[in-house]
Write a protein that holds these residues in place. Structure first.
Motif, PDB file in Angstrom:
ATOM      1  N   LEU A 184       9.592   7.642  -1.140  1.00 34.54           N
ATOM      2  CA  LEU A 184       8.241   8.206  -1.048  1.00 34.54           C
ATOM      3  C   LEU A 184       8.304   9.641  -0.509  1.00 34.54           C
ATOM      4  O   LEU A 184       7.701  10.562  -1.072  1.00 34.54           O
ATOM      5  CB  LEU A 184       7.377   7.318  -0.148  1.00 34.54           C
ATOM      6  CG  LEU A 184       5.887   7.651  -0.025  1.00 34.54           C
ATOM      7  CD1 LEU A 184       5.100   6.406   0.427  1.00 34.54           C
ATOM      8  CD2 LEU A 184       5.587   8.788   0.928  1.00 34.54           C
ATOM      9  N   ASP A 210       0.827  -1.211   0.000  1.00 30.14           N
ATOM     10  CA  ASP A 210       0.000   0.000   0.000  1.00 30.14           C
ATOM     11  C   ASP A 210       0.866   1.267   0.000  1.00 30.14           C
ATOM     12  O   ASP A 210       0.520   2.262  -0.647  1.00 30.14           O
ATOM     13  CB  ASP A 210      -0.940   0.000   1.208  1.00 30.14           C
ATOM     14  CG  ASP A 210      -2.181  -0.872   0.969  1.00 30.14           C
ATOM     15  OD1 ASP A 210      -2.354  -1.362  -0.176  1.00 30.14           O
ATOM     16  OD2 ASP A 210      -2.964  -1.064   1.913  1.00 30.14           O
ATOM     17  N   ALA A 211       1.987   1.228   0.715  1.00 29.94           N
ATOM     18  CA  ALA A 211       2.873   2.395   0.728  1.00 29.94           C
ATOM     19  C   ALA A 211       3.438   2.649  -0.675  1.00 29.94           C
ATOM     20  O   ALA A 211       3.531   3.799  -1.123  1.00 29.94           O
ATOM     21  CB  ALA A 211       4.004   2.201   1.741  1.00 29.94           C
ATOM     22  N   ARG A 212       3.746   1.574  -1.392  1.00 32.24           N
ATOM     23  CA  ARG A 212       4.271   1.742  -2.758  1.00 32.24           C
ATOM     24  C   ARG A 212       3.188   2.273  -3.698  1.00 32.24           C
ATOM     25  O   ARG A 212       3.470   3.075  -4.590  1.00 32.24           O
ATOM     26  CB  ARG A 212       4.844   0.419  -3.278  1.00 32.24           C
ATOM     27  CG  ARG A 212       6.176   0.061  -2.623  1.00 32.24           C
ATOM     28  CD  ARG A 212       6.822  -1.156  -3.277  1.00 32.24           C
ATOM     29  NE  ARG A 212       7.751  -1.812  -2.362  1.00 32.24           N
ATOM     30  CZ  ARG A 212       9.010  -1.417  -2.151  1.00 32.24           C
ATOM     31  NH1 ARG A 212       9.485  -0.385  -2.804  1.00 32.24           N
ATOM     32  NH2 ARG A 212       9.782  -2.063  -1.303  1.00 32.24           N
ATOM     33  N   LYS A 213       1.928   1.823  -3.483  1.00 26.86           N
ATOM     34  CA  LYS A 213       0.818   2.377  -4.277  1.00 26.86           C
ATOM     35  C   LYS A 213       0.671   3.879  -4.009  1.00 26.86           C
ATOM     36  O   LYS A 213       0.477   4.668  -4.932  1.00 26.86           O
ATOM     37  CB  LYS A 213      -0.503   1.676  -3.897  1.00 26.86           C
ATOM     38  CG  LYS A 213      -0.745   0.347  -4.597  1.00 26.86           C
ATOM     39  CD  LYS A 213      -2.157  -0.152  -4.253  1.00 26.86           C
ATOM     40  CE  LYS A 213      -2.244  -1.660  -4.401  1.00 26.86           C
ATOM     41  NZ  LYS A 213      -3.376  -2.241  -3.661  1.00 26.86           N
ATOM     42  N   ALA A 214       0.767   4.249  -2.736  1.00 27.26           N
ATOM     43  CA  ALA A 214       0.652   5.674  -2.376  1.00 27.26           C
ATOM     44  C   ALA A 214       1.779   6.473  -3.037  1.00 27.26           C
ATOM     45  O   ALA A 214       1.548   7.581  -3.552  1.00 27.26           O
ATOM     46  CB  ALA A 214       0.696   5.832  -0.856  1.00 27.26           C
ATOM     47  N   HIS A 215       2.981   5.893  -3.042  1.00 27.97           N
ATOM     48  CA  HIS A 215       4.118   6.573  -3.672  1.00 27.97           C
ATOM     49  C   HIS A 215       3.836   6.819  -5.160  1.00 27.97           C
ATOM     50  O   HIS A 215       4.100   7.913  -5.685  1.00 27.97           O
ATOM     51  CB  HIS A 215       5.382   5.745  -3.484  1.00 27.97           C
ATOM     52  CG  HIS A 215       6.615   6.433  -3.989  1.00 27.97           C
ATOM     53  ND1 HIS A 215       7.844   5.830  -4.018  1.00 27.97           N
ATOM     54  CD2 HIS A 215       6.805   7.675  -4.501  1.00 27.97           C
ATOM     55  CE1 HIS A 215       8.735   6.669  -4.522  1.00 27.97           C
ATOM     56  NE2 HIS A 215       8.132   7.795  -4.826  1.00 27.97           N
ATOM     57  N   LEU A 217      -4.992   5.823   1.469  1.00 27.23           N
ATOM     58  CA  LEU A 217      -4.181   4.598   1.523  1.00 27.23           C
ATOM     59  C   LEU A 217      -3.278   4.596   2.758  1.00 27.23           C
ATOM     60  O   LEU A 217      -3.338   3.680   3.584  1.00 27.23           O
ATOM     61  CB  LEU A 217      -3.303   4.503   0.273  1.00 27.23           C
ATOM     62  CG  LEU A 217      -3.762   3.594  -0.853  1.00 27.23           C
ATOM     63  CD1 LEU A 217      -2.831   3.751  -2.048  1.00 27.23           C
ATOM     64  CD2 LEU A 217      -3.784   2.127  -0.412  1.00 27.23           C
ATOM     65  N   LEU A 218      -2.449   5.636   2.879  1.00 29.96           N
ATOM     66  CA  LEU A 218      -1.484   5.682   3.984  1.00 29.96           C
ATOM     67  C   LEU A 218      -2.180   5.861   5.329  1.00 29.96           C
ATOM     68  O   LEU A 218      -1.690   5.406   6.364  1.00 29.96           O
ATOM     69  CB  LEU A 218      -0.473   6.820   3.774  1.00 29.96           C
ATOM     70  CG  LEU A 218       0.520   6.630   2.635  1.00 29.96           C
ATOM     71  CD1 LEU A 218       1.329   7.907   2.414  1.00 29.96           C
ATOM     72  CD2 LEU A 218       1.468   5.465   2.929  1.00 29.96           C
TER      73      LEU A 218
END
Lengths: 204, 204
Positions: B20, A40-45, B54-55
């Motif tokens: 990020l 999820d953190a990579r999606k947010a990035h 998301l985050l």
């Protein structure tokens, strides 16, 4: 662009960038406190990068500076303390009593302003007080620059609701001697400040 | 979570959050300088909100504080001056010479740190110097708090490449008397600082 910005331009720009920057302040906060999965953190990035590309596709090469409307209103939208379009700025909404030479601001500082655990970073206290003391010295079209600033940290400043107050001690031509303090949510002084602010002479 | 973070956890977290947060710093900058259409700005806002959701779907209720790894390494990832996960932080990468009681940092401050047009905000100079002078007073597991800080602004600090240097003038038990300055890209001093930093006594 100076002098060509109409009050309608200002309204339209505020309608877009005020809520966008507010969301960006929230994004800074949740990036620090998030406990989501790496996926999820990579999606947010990826979303952040997409937003960067969109907004960055047409950029002013210069920092925002101070721009003026056709009505003579100064726009400080990039300012790190008060800027509507600057997500680093809390932003400070300074209330000025020009007759009394006083200024104050109520603010809430969250996880993004932390220094020691649970406390506001001493340098952020300095930023708030520098700006607020400077506001007492500011004159229309005569910006004041910090000459000296002295800070005494008398108690820890907890993150959360805070208030800062400042006033003019003495005004000496182009120099304003100002003082002020930062208060915690219970009204206790945490930081005291004194400063000398200078309004540069204009070329004759 | 303290004491349970392994060096592998640190590596994995850095691999996700370092890039990020770097993108988020860029997003703060382009939000100030963007000249895109309202339509594109609204699209960017929607992406920012999606990233927030998301985050933010799993959040630590507390600010980051200081966490320790199983190896005793301190993680200051939320810190507003040096935090890897704090997009407000430039972040400062302080170089310490513990033997000589000196610290220095090279940094680049862009549009997001502006005060007067084209210049670094006086309060941001204070934040950098507060942190850097404090770094000379820091001892392992004995954080130092700012007691007093005095800043003299001797010249405007232009946005761009800067360097800050600090050193210990005198160490008196729990108090460190430190000094330092901020230099512009040409090596000229723009701000001078002196500070007293205090390491609180531990309960016996």
């Amino acid at each position: 662009m100076n002098g060509e910005i109409t009050p309608e331009d200002v309204q339209r720009s505020e309608a877009v960038y005020e809520p966008l920057t507010r969301s960006l302040r929230e994004l800074i906060d949740v990036t620090i406190r998030s406990r989501v999965s790496e996926t999820d953190a990579r999606k947010a990035h990826a979303l952040i990068e997409e937003a960067c590309e969109l907004l960055g596709s047409r950029l002013d090469p210069d920092p925002f500076g101070v721009r003026f409307t056709t009505e003579g209103q100064a726009l400080n939208w990039g300012n790190v303390a008060i800027g509507m379009r600057n997500a680093i700025a809390p932003p400070l909404q300074v209330v000025r009593d020009e007759a009394g030479g006083r200024a104050s601001v109520d603010l809430v500082l969250g996880a993004a302003y932390e220094g020691p655990p649970g406390q506001v970073h001493g340098g952020v206290c300095a930023l708030v007080l520098d700006h607020l003391l400077g506001a007492t010295a500011h004159r229309r079209n005569e910006p004041a620059f910090t000459g000296t600033l002295t800070l005494r940290y008398v108690a820890p400043t907890p993150l959360g609701s805070l208030r800062a107050e400042s006033w003019v001690e003495r005004d000496d031509g182009g120099k304003t001697f100002a003082a002020g303090h930062l208060l915690d949510a219970q009204g206790r002084i945490t930081v005291q400040a004194e400063g000398i602010f200078i309004r540069p002479k204009r070329p004759a």
